[in-house]
Design a protein around this motif. Structure first.
Motif, PDB file in Angstrom:
ATOM      1  N   ASP A 169      28.352  86.107  25.659  1.00 34.80           N
ATOM      2  CA  ASP A 169      28.349  85.217  27.114  1.00 34.80           C
ATOM      3  C   ASP A 169      27.149  84.648  27.001  1.00 34.80           C
ATOM      4  N   VAL A 170      25.918  85.332  26.460  1.00 32.82           N
ATOM      5  CA  VAL A 170      23.972  84.454  26.659  1.00 32.82           C
ATOM      6  C   VAL A 170      24.127  83.338  25.910  1.00 32.82           C
ATOM      7  N   LEU A 171      24.523  83.539  24.330  1.00 32.30           N
ATOM      8  CA  LEU A 171      24.284  83.069  23.449  1.00 32.30           C
ATOM      9  C   LEU A 171      25.855  81.590  23.520  1.00 32.30           C
ATOM     10  N   GLY A 172      26.169  82.222  24.670  1.00 37.76           N
ATOM     11  CA  GLY A 172      27.302  80.743  24.611  1.00 37.76           C
ATOM     12  C   GLY A 172      28.684  81.082  24.395  1.00 37.76           C
ATOM     13  N   GLY A 173      28.888  82.217  24.408  1.00 42.00           N
ATOM     14  CA  GLY A 173      30.231  82.718  23.461  1.00 42.00           C
ATOM     15  C   GLY A 173      31.354  82.288  24.825  1.00 42.00           C
ATOM     16  N   ASN A 174      30.946  82.574  26.388  1.00 45.14           N
ATOM     17  CA  ASN A 174      31.371  82.298  27.400  1.00 45.14           C
ATOM     18  C   ASN A 174      31.460  81.047  28.516  1.00 45.14           C
ATOM     19  N   PRO A 175      32.300  80.059  28.228  1.00 44.11           N
ATOM     20  CA  PRO A 175      32.371  78.837  28.656  1.00 44.11           C
ATOM     21  C   PRO A 175      31.889  78.202  30.111  1.00 44.11           C
ATOM     22  N   GLU A 176      32.257  79.769  30.857  1.00 39.50           N
ATOM     23  CA  GLU A 176      32.316  79.821  32.075  1.00 39.50           C
ATOM     24  C   GLU A 176      31.161  80.465  32.701  1.00 39.50           C
ATOM     25  N   LYS A 177      30.765  80.648  31.802  1.00 41.00           N
ATOM     26  CA  LYS A 177      28.629  81.374  31.965  1.00 41.00           C
ATOM     27  C   LYS A 177      27.795  80.452  30.680  1.00 41.00           C
ATOM     28  N   THR A 178      27.032  79.992  32.491  1.00 46.02           N
ATOM     29  CA  THR A 178      25.988  78.953  31.450  1.00 46.02           C
ATOM     30  C   THR A 178      24.131  79.500  31.840  1.00 46.02           C
ATOM     31  N   TYR A 179      23.665  79.511  30.442  1.00 50.20           N
ATOM     32  CA  TYR A 179      22.109  80.622  30.460  1.00 50.20           C
ATOM     33  C   TYR A 179      21.045  79.483  29.999  1.00 50.20           C
ATOM     34  N   SER A 180      20.082  79.277  30.897  1.00 50.10           N
ATOM     35  CA  SER A 180      19.355  78.830  30.410  1.00 50.10           C
ATOM     36  C   SER A 180      18.582  79.144  29.093  1.00 50.10           C
ATOM     37  N   ALA A 181      17.748  77.886  28.722  1.00 48.96           N
ATOM     38  CA  ALA A 181      17.141  77.730  27.109  1.00 48.96           C
ATOM     39  C   ALA A 181      16.331  79.328  27.073  1.00 48.96           C
ATOM     40  N   ARG A 182      15.599  79.194  27.954  1.00 46.54           N
ATOM     41  CA  ARG A 182      14.785  80.772  27.678  1.00 46.54           C
ATOM     42  C   ARG A 182      15.254  81.827  27.922  1.00 46.54           C
ATOM     43  N   VAL A 183      16.526  81.999  28.689  1.00 52.87           N
ATOM     44  CA  VAL A 183      16.918  83.557  28.605  1.00 52.87           C
ATOM     45  C   VAL A 183      17.771  82.794  27.223  1.00 52.87           C
ATOM     46  N   LYS A 184      18.573  82.198  26.547  1.00 53.96           N
ATOM     47  CA  LYS A 184      19.127  81.907  25.170  1.00 53.96           C
ATOM     48  C   LYS A 184      17.612  82.421  24.323  1.00 53.96           C
ATOM     49  N   VAL A 185      16.848  82.130  23.736  1.00 54.15           N
ATOM     50  CA  VAL A 185      15.552  82.931  23.917  1.00 54.15           C
ATOM     51  C   VAL A 185      15.605  84.069  23.443  1.00 54.15           C
ATOM     52  N   ALA A 186      15.632  84.552  24.615  1.00 61.31           N
ATOM     53  CA  ALA A 186      15.529  86.324  25.075  1.00 61.31           C
ATOM     54  C   ALA A 186      16.413  86.854  24.188  1.00 61.31           C
ATOM     55  N   ALA A 187      17.106  86.233  24.063  1.00 61.56           N
ATOM     56  CA  ALA A 187      18.819  87.207  23.830  1.00 61.56           C
ATOM     57  C   ALA A 187      18.453  87.120  22.109  1.00 61.56           C
ATOM     58  N   ASP A 232      15.030  82.968  37.030  1.00 59.95           N
ATOM     59  CA  ASP A 232      15.515  83.428  34.989  1.00 59.95           C
ATOM     60  C   ASP A 232      14.688  83.994  34.636  1.00 59.95           C
ATOM     61  N   GLN A 233      13.494  84.549  35.160  1.00 61.66           N
ATOM     62  CA  GLN A 233      12.589  85.196  35.108  1.00 61.66           C
ATOM     63  C   GLN A 233      13.108  86.400  34.454  1.00 61.66           C
ATOM     64  N   VAL A 234      14.002  87.100  36.052  1.00 64.24           N
ATOM     65  CA  VAL A 234      14.845  88.388  35.978  1.00 64.24           C
ATOM     66  C   VAL A 234      15.518  88.201  34.625  1.00 64.24           C
ATOM     67  N   MET A 235      16.504  87.772  34.062  1.00 65.12           N
ATOM     68  CA  MET A 235      17.233  88.070  32.754  1.00 65.12           C
ATOM     69  C   MET A 235      16.251  88.166  32.161  1.00 65.12           C
ATOM     70  N   ILE A 236      15.139  87.247  31.756  1.00 63.97           N
ATOM     71  CA  ILE A 236      14.326  87.435  31.065  1.00 63.97           C
ATOM     72  C   ILE A 236      13.228  88.826  30.324  1.00 63.97           C
ATOM     73  N   HIS A 237      12.968  88.720  31.720  1.00 63.52           N
ATOM     74  CA  HIS A 237      12.143  91.087  31.662  1.00 63.52           C
ATOM     75  C   HIS A 237      13.426  91.459  31.629  1.00 63.52           C
ATOM     76  N   SER A 238      14.374  91.325  32.356  1.00 67.92           N
ATOM     77  CA  SER A 238      15.855  92.411  31.723  1.00 67.92           C
ATOM     78  C   SER A 238      16.206  92.277  30.488  1.00 67.92           C
ATOM     79  N   ALA A 262      21.541  93.058  35.736  1.00 66.64           N
ATOM     80  CA  ALA A 262      21.206  91.963  35.736  1.00 66.64           C
ATOM     81  C   ALA A 262      21.084  91.286  35.476  1.00 66.64           C
ATOM     82  N   VAL A 263      21.392  90.696  34.159  1.00 65.19           N
ATOM     83  CA  VAL A 263      22.228  89.567  33.853  1.00 65.19           C
ATOM     84  C   VAL A 263      23.547  88.983  34.064  1.00 65.19           C
TER      85      VAL A 263
END
Length: 573
Positions: free
Chosen positions: A111-129, A70-76, A62-63
């Motif tokens: 990927d979530v914390l920025g290791g993959n430049p091709e993928k971008t995640y919102s700040a809320r998802v990064k906080v959950a990660a 975003d809420q699905v990623m955060i729950h996951s 899901a992530v």
């Protein structure tokens, strides 16, 4: 929770997991993710079933699908965090780190914390990660699973590689400080020497040679906070070695308190190596610094990010240093200039114009703290939360009254201002409902009005110091200890008006007291025994010059403490 448990049948969980990965609407997927998160929080039985059913893989999938909400990623990520830290579930897996590594959870975090430049995640998802990362780091939280979770006991190459992979993905600030002592296998896998995030060398008695030996076996590249308080024997060569060790890092908090051998040259070396990362500097008691050079270092950068400056017990600090520092450090929120004899009222006037200051210590400066300067502080610093104006003899009740406007104060120390009256103190306390610490040592006029106001308005008090206040009646202590239910530290030594009944009030209502000082009071055996029986959290008790206590009473007190499982460690009786 009862409804969730009633719904959480095994077949239902399986159905939800299947729907979670199917091609359904975001609303349906978000509802499934939210319900799964609730089920994971309910109990370990459900978490165990979810792991067995492949919930880890589904949540990771899901992530990885960026088109979901975003809420699905955060729950996951939240579900993953609950599953990978479940003790009972971990017992089902012979090797949890290997399982996580094989399923690609470390790559997902990257990927979530920025290791993959091709993928971008919102700040809320990064906080959950980030929360998931912190839980994966907490190797000590499963002490009974040392064979699989504690880094000291990891021996399998795959475990070490998986853990090394995790730490290679983390920002410097997330590297755990407890990894200073780990197995040799882990050090080999991570290729990291001893790593310190928070370095505390207080009183280490280091010299230049000791610093050299320490740096050879340790890395300070990831150090954020360093405390060298009391390292009086480190010379210029030692400070130069430390400066090189900090170079390229991200040091933010530097404490050099009572480093009497620290010179302007050494401080300049440290600042030049740390760049512009330092946010807090403490040079209290560093007697060999000069005002001109220290100020030049603090004000050299155009983009100044310094937030806290402490110059306590520094005879060399002059008005210009304080005024320039407060004007150049635009983000300054903490300044401490206690016992700086060269300061005048002009320095305090300069500080008073910094409206962003939240913590101020100007204690033991009787020549610079007057009614006028206190009034300007109250007007210019409405956000103050910490204020220490103790031992400032020139303060009168009229000037002190202006502090009533500082309604956000959490800490107030006005000890030693012997000219204050009970009416003036109580009037100010009446306007400070958020106080957590109140210290009024050696103010002889303080009596029942102040204690009544403390017990009526400041209900969140945790620390109260009324030492040498001889006018406080027994009923005043009763109001404070009865109404301030969060009270943890109480100091009433040399309060000669307190009788045995006042001690009984403390014993009856001070259930949360951790530290108590009743030296030179009318405490008797009965009150002492009552304290030992009722104050179950008490850890420190000071009884200097309590002439009403006998050996028999002390033995009875010790017996009460031992009977409730306490440990008796006498220090000074």
């Amino acid at each position: 929770p009862a409804s969730v448990r009633a719904f959480a049948e095994w077949d239902r969980i399986r159905e939800i997991l299947q729907q979670f990965d199917h091609n359904v609407s975001d609303t349906c997927r978000q509802g499934c993710a939210a319900l799964l998160a609730k089920l994971a929080k309910v109990g370990e039985t459900h978490r165990t079933k979810m792991i067995r059913s492949g919930a880890v893989d589904l949540c990771m999938a899901a992530v990885e699908k960026q088109q979901v909400a975003d809420q699905v990623m955060i729950h996951s990520l939240e579900i993953l965090r609950l599953l990978v830290t479940e003790q009972r579930a971990l017992r089902l897996m012979s090797n949890p780190l290997r399982m996580l590594h094989n399923r690609g959870i470390f790559d997902l975090i990257a990927d979530v914390l920025g290791g993959n430049p091709e993928k971008t995640y919102s700040a809320r998802v990064k906080v959950a990660a980030t929360k998931l990362v912190k839980d994966l780091q907490s190797a000590d939280q499963h002490a009974e699973l040392k064979e699989t979770r504690h880094v000291k006991y990891l021996t399998e190459p795959s475990d070490l590689e998986g853990l090394a992979c995790l730490f290679s993905l983390l920002p410097a600030r997330f590297i755990c400080g407890t990894l200073r002592r780990v197995s040799k296998g882990f050090l080999a896998a991570t290729r990291l020497p001893d790593t310190f995030v928070k370095l505390d060398m207080t009183g280490a008695n280091l010299d230049n040679q000791g610093v050299d030996l320490f740096i050879r076996s340790s890395s300070l590249l990831y150090t954020i906070s360093a405390d060298f308080s009391g390292c009086a024997h480190v010379g210029v060569d030692g400070w130069e070695i430390l400066a090189e060790a900090f170079r390229g890092g991200s040091l933010e908090v530097l404490t050099l308190k009572d480093c009497v051998s620290l010179t302007d040259e050494a401080l300049m070396l440290i600042f030049s190596s740390t760049g512009e990362s330092i946010r807090s500097i403490d040079v209290s008691g560093c007697i060999n610094l000069t005002s001109q050079h220290t100020t030049a270092l603090l004000t050299a950068s155009e983009d100044n990010i310094i937030e806290a400056v402490r110059f306590n017990d520094c005879e060399w600090v002059e008005d210009d240093a304080v005024i320039l520092a407060t004007s150049a450090c635009r983000k300054l929120n903490t300044i401490a200039v206690s016992n700086c004899p060269r300061l005048t009222a002009f320095a305090i006037l300069g500080i008073a114009h910094c409206s962003g200051i939240t913590s101020l210590d100007v204690s033991m400066n009787p020549g610079s703290i007057t009614d006028e300067t206190v009034t300007l502080i109250a007007r210019g610093m409405p956000a103050l939360r910490y204020l220490d104006i103790s031992a400032c003899d020139a303060l009168s009740p009229d000037g002190f009254a202006s502090l009533a406007s500082l309604v956000h104060l959490r800490y107030l120390d006005l000890g030693g201002n012997m000219g204050l009256s009970d009416e003036a103190v109580s009037a100010v306390v009446h306007r400070l409902p958020h106080l957590i610490t109140f210290k009024a040592m050696m103010i002889p006029a303080i009596g029942g009005m102040t204690t009544n106001m403390l017990g009526s308005v400041c209900l969140n008090l945790k620390i109260v110091d009324l030492s040498f206040c001889a006018m406080i009646p027994d009923v005043g202590f009763r109001i404070v200890v009865r109404n301030c239910i969060m009270l943890e530290q109480l100091s009433v030594p040399w309060c000669e008006s307190v009788t045995a009944r006042g001690m009984e009030y403390i014993a009856s209502f001070g259930k949360r007291l951790v530290r108590l000082n009743v030296s030179n009071t009318r405490l008797e055996d009965a009150g002492l025994v009552a304290i030992g029986e009722s104050c179950l959290r008490l850890q420190h008790l000071t009884l200097v010059d309590c002439h009403g206590i006998t050996i028999q009473g002390l033995e009875a007190f010790v017996a009460k403490v031992m009977a409730r499982g306490g440990v008796y460690t006498p220090s000074r009786l």
